[in-house]
Every structure is written in C-alpha cells, then in structure tokens.
Scaffold this motif. Sequence first.
Motif, PDB file in Angstrom:
ATOM      1  N   ASN A  20     120.282  91.538  46.131  1.00 22.03           N
ATOM      2  CA  ASN A  20     120.753  90.442  47.001  1.00 22.03           C
ATOM      3  C   ASN A  20     122.231  90.590  47.378  1.00 22.03           C
TER       4      ASN A  20
ATOM      5  N   LEU B 216     124.236  88.509  50.084  1.00 21.36           N
ATOM      6  CA  LEU B 216     124.415  87.077  49.839  1.00 21.36           C
ATOM      7  C   LEU B 216     125.317  86.799  48.642  1.00 21.36           C
TER       8      LEU B 216
ATOM      9  N   ASP C  61     116.072  90.262  56.374  1.00 21.17           N
ATOM     10  CA  ASP C  61     115.481  89.209  55.555  1.00 21.17           C
ATOM     11  C   ASP C  61     115.854  87.834  56.113  1.00 21.17           C
TER      12      ASP C  61
ATOM     13  N   GLU D  33     116.537  85.124  54.650  1.00 24.03           N
ATOM     14  CA  GLU D  33     117.626  84.463  53.926  1.00 24.03           C
ATOM     15  C   GLU D  33     118.993  84.847  54.499  1.00 24.03           C
TER      16      GLU D  33
ATOM     17  N   ALA E 260     119.444  83.069  57.889  1.00 20.70           N
ATOM     18  CA  ALA E 260     119.740  81.646  57.715  1.00 20.70           C
ATOM     19  C   ALA E 260     121.208  81.420  57.374  1.00 20.70           C
TER      20      ALA E 260
END
Length: 251
Positions: free
Chosen positions: A18, A21, A51, A53, A56
Amino acid sequence: MNALIIIPARLASVRLPNKPLADINGKAMIVRVMEQAQKANIGRVIVASGDPEISAVIRSVGGEAIDTNPKLPSGSDRVYDALCQLDNHEEYETIINLQGDLPLISPQDILQSLLPLNNPTVDIATLIAPIQSEQEKNASSVVKVACSFYKDSTTLAKALYFSRSPIPWGEGILWHHVGIYAYRKTALKQFITLPASPLEQREKLEQLRALEAGMTIGCATISHAPLGVDTPQDLDNVRTIIKENIKNDIC
C-alpha cells in the motif's frame, strides 16, 4: 512543448504494501508527489491509478485520477493507458512519467527532465545525479547509469547503459539514475509495444528495453538524487525530512 505529467501508482508492492497511500505527515505519499508535480507548472497532472483506493484519495483532494487495469505489467504501460483514455490525448507532444514514490522530488528537477528533448535525436529524457557515498554506490536499489556527455556540455549526456551494479569501472563520478522519464509521445507508443528485452529481464530495469531497441535516452544532471521510498526505513526518513521542512516553512 505541450507536456503532460502522468504518475503511475498501484497498491501492490512486495517490500512496502500500500505504498502510495502511506501517510507522510498527514498526506498520502501519492498526494505529495502529485503536489510537487503541480508546482512545476508544466501543465496537466494526472495519476494513472491501478486501484480504486488511490483514485478516491486523489479525487478527495481535487486531483485528477484515471483508472487503469491493475494487471498492466509496468508503470509505462499504465501511463500510456491513461493517456489513451484522454479525449484530447492527441494535443500532447510530451509525456512525463513521474514515479509515485518520489515525494521529495523538486519541481525544478521535474522541469529539468525536459531539457534533453531539445535535442531532436533524443527519444526519451531522464535525470541523473552524482553518487555521494559508498552505500549509495553499492546499493542494488540505486540504479546507476554509464553515460557519455555531449561535447562542450557538463549537464547533458547520452545514456549508454543502466545497471544495479556500480558502472563504469575506474576513477571518476558515478551517476545515480532518478526515476522520471520525459517521452516524446511517439517514443512512448513505440516503447510499450516492444517485448521485454533480455537485459531488461536480467537487470530488472525496463529502460534497457529502449536501449536494446536502439532508442536514445538523454540525461540531464541535477545536484542530488531525491530520496525514493522503497522500504519502511525510507518512509521513516522521508517523514522526518518533510516534518523538518514543514517546521522550517519550506513546504
């Protein structure tokens, strides 16, 4: 030149899951990279997201994200996919592929990456910085480049080879490759249609695909390589630097 900055990003990462992020002093790393790109004032900045996420987070701060297939094999493929989704993609002559793990990249360095394209024989432009330490020299995560400087220039060179090993042998400056590429649009299209090359697969460096295919990569020098985020320790170091910059009202 009418340029576009595209930052490819996806969540899958072996060493740092990840990663885009990861929180860096209140902002996701991918947001910080996007903000540095916007400060360069080159033009439109897009995150090519693998992705939802990531998309967003970018859209929540007013940025532009384009959703791409998470199964695309490389950042370059992701950049080209995002480009092709733009209704006005034919308007852009130059596409800058900026890695999403460079939250300390200087806007001026992003501008510097365009300079080699002033030479019409250059297909792809990138950045190099002098290696400062033995640790940097010997780290396999630091990509080195052997290059030939143009006559009467100390800032522009032609890349001859990239490696994770220290190259070239002997006395003299060694150069650290910085992960940003400025492509002519025709060169980007050519590059992503090429099959993975033997040296690319051996060194795990996709820019070798371009060299093996006879494409020309031009290099512009900068004084220091920005710290990239590949490991948890890198992330901690970047957080410390940005915290100090905020304290001193630098960023």
